[in-house]
Design a protein around this motif. Structure first.
Motif, PDB file in Angstrom:
ATOM      1  N   GLY A  90      39.693  44.253  44.943  1.00 62.35           N
ATOM      2  CA  GLY A  90      40.656  43.721  43.990  1.00 62.35           C
ATOM      3  C   GLY A  90      40.768  42.216  43.952  1.00 62.35           C
ATOM      4  O   GLY A  90      41.555  41.683  43.164  1.00 62.35           O
ATOM      5  N   ILE A  91      40.011  41.503  44.778  1.00 59.82           N
ATOM      6  CA  ILE A  91      40.101  40.038  44.815  1.00 59.82           C
ATOM      7  C   ILE A  91      39.031  39.424  43.909  1.00 59.82           C
ATOM      8  O   ILE A  91      37.840  39.650  44.118  1.00 59.82           O
ATOM      9  CB  ILE A  91      39.892  39.509  46.254  1.00 59.82           C
ATOM     10  N   PRO A  92      39.435  38.608  42.940  1.00 52.85           N
ATOM     11  CA  PRO A  92      38.421  37.933  42.127  1.00 52.85           C
ATOM     12  C   PRO A  92      37.741  36.839  42.947  1.00 52.85           C
ATOM     13  O   PRO A  92      38.394  36.178  43.751  1.00 52.85           O
ATOM     14  CB  PRO A  92      39.222  37.337  40.968  1.00 52.85           C
ATOM     15  N   PRO A  93      36.441  36.639  42.761  1.00 53.81           N
ATOM     16  CA  PRO A  93      35.754  35.596  43.519  1.00 53.81           C
ATOM     17  C   PRO A  93      36.253  34.200  43.137  1.00 53.81           C
ATOM     18  O   PRO A  93      36.145  33.260  43.912  1.00 53.81           O
ATOM     19  CB  PRO A  93      34.289  35.777  43.149  1.00 53.81           C
ATOM     20  N   LYS A  94      36.795  34.085  41.934  1.00 53.06           N
ATOM     21  CA  LYS A  94      37.338  32.834  41.420  1.00 53.06           C
ATOM     22  C   LYS A  94      38.298  33.223  40.295  1.00 53.06           C
ATOM     23  O   LYS A  94      38.103  34.256  39.647  1.00 53.06           O
ATOM     24  CB  LYS A  94      36.189  31.971  40.884  1.00 53.06           C
ATOM     25  N   ALA A  95      39.299  32.425  40.065  1.00 54.97           N
ATOM     26  CA  ALA A  95      40.255  32.722  38.991  1.00 54.97           C
ATOM     27  C   ALA A  95      39.522  32.986  37.684  1.00 54.97           C
ATOM     28  O   ALA A  95      38.604  32.251  37.314  1.00 54.97           O
ATOM     29  CB  ALA A  95      41.230  31.567  38.835  1.00 54.97           C
ATOM     30  N   GLY A  96      39.907  34.064  37.026  1.00 58.50           N
ATOM     31  CA  GLY A  96      39.314  34.402  35.740  1.00 58.50           C
ATOM     32  C   GLY A  96      38.009  35.169  35.806  1.00 58.50           C
ATOM     33  O   GLY A  96      37.434  35.499  34.774  1.00 58.50           O
TER      34      GLY A  96
END
Length: 163
Positions: free
Chosen positions: A40-46
């Motif tokens: 559930g964690i994006p590697p970077k915003a967006g």
């Protein structure tokens, strides 16, 4: 007598999704051991999460199967199309359910290809201008692409967490 061309396409689908491959992890292998938190964690915003990529892959397996079989749109088990915001519920149970959806859609796609008539491989699939053979090989390539993307995201997350 089994058709060697259909068997070849099935082997391609399986290598991209779940069988040992020379190119590295396949799609299923790339998500093995990933927790709901990591997914559930994006590697970077967006950017898309692993979880969102898994549902995207499931959706396109569904879409290719539906086109091969000439089925109508609208029967995917999650409302929407292409990209799905996740996780709503970050539990391991919810993550495993979405991984199980990917597995189910792969199995259903595989069944559709198994029943496909070789003489229809060069005909456009319903709802597409793309011939069936290209849809089948394309969805295998799609799995390999996203497997690599997931491997990169895992590496980025682990690098970020080790700092």
């Amino acid at each position: 007598m089994p058709n060697s061309e259909i068997e070849h396409l099935l082997a391609l689908l399986d290598e991209a999704y779940s069988r040992a491959a020379w190119h590295g992890p396949n799609l299923r292998g790339s998500i093995r051991g990933v927790t709901a938190r990591e997914a559930g964690i994006p590697p970077k915003a967006g950017r898309n999460t692993i979880w969102e990529i898994v549902l995207h892959a499931a959706y396109w397996k569904y879409t290719v199967r539906r086109r091969l079989l000439g089925e109508k749109r609208g029967s995917f088990s999650i409302q929407g199309s292409n990209w799905f915001d996740r996780p709503i519920d970050r539990s391991e149970t919810a993550w495993r359910a979405d991984v199980a959806l990917l597995e189910s859609e792969h199995r259903r796609l595989r069944e559709a290809v198994s029943a496909f008539q070789p003489e229809d491989l060069e005909r456009p699939a319903r709802g597409s201008q793309t011939v069936a053979r290209r849809l089948i090989t394309g969805i295998a390539f799609h799995d390999v692409y996203h497997a690599g993307q997931i491997q990169l995201i895992k590496k980025l997350l682990r690098t970020k967490n080790s700092r």
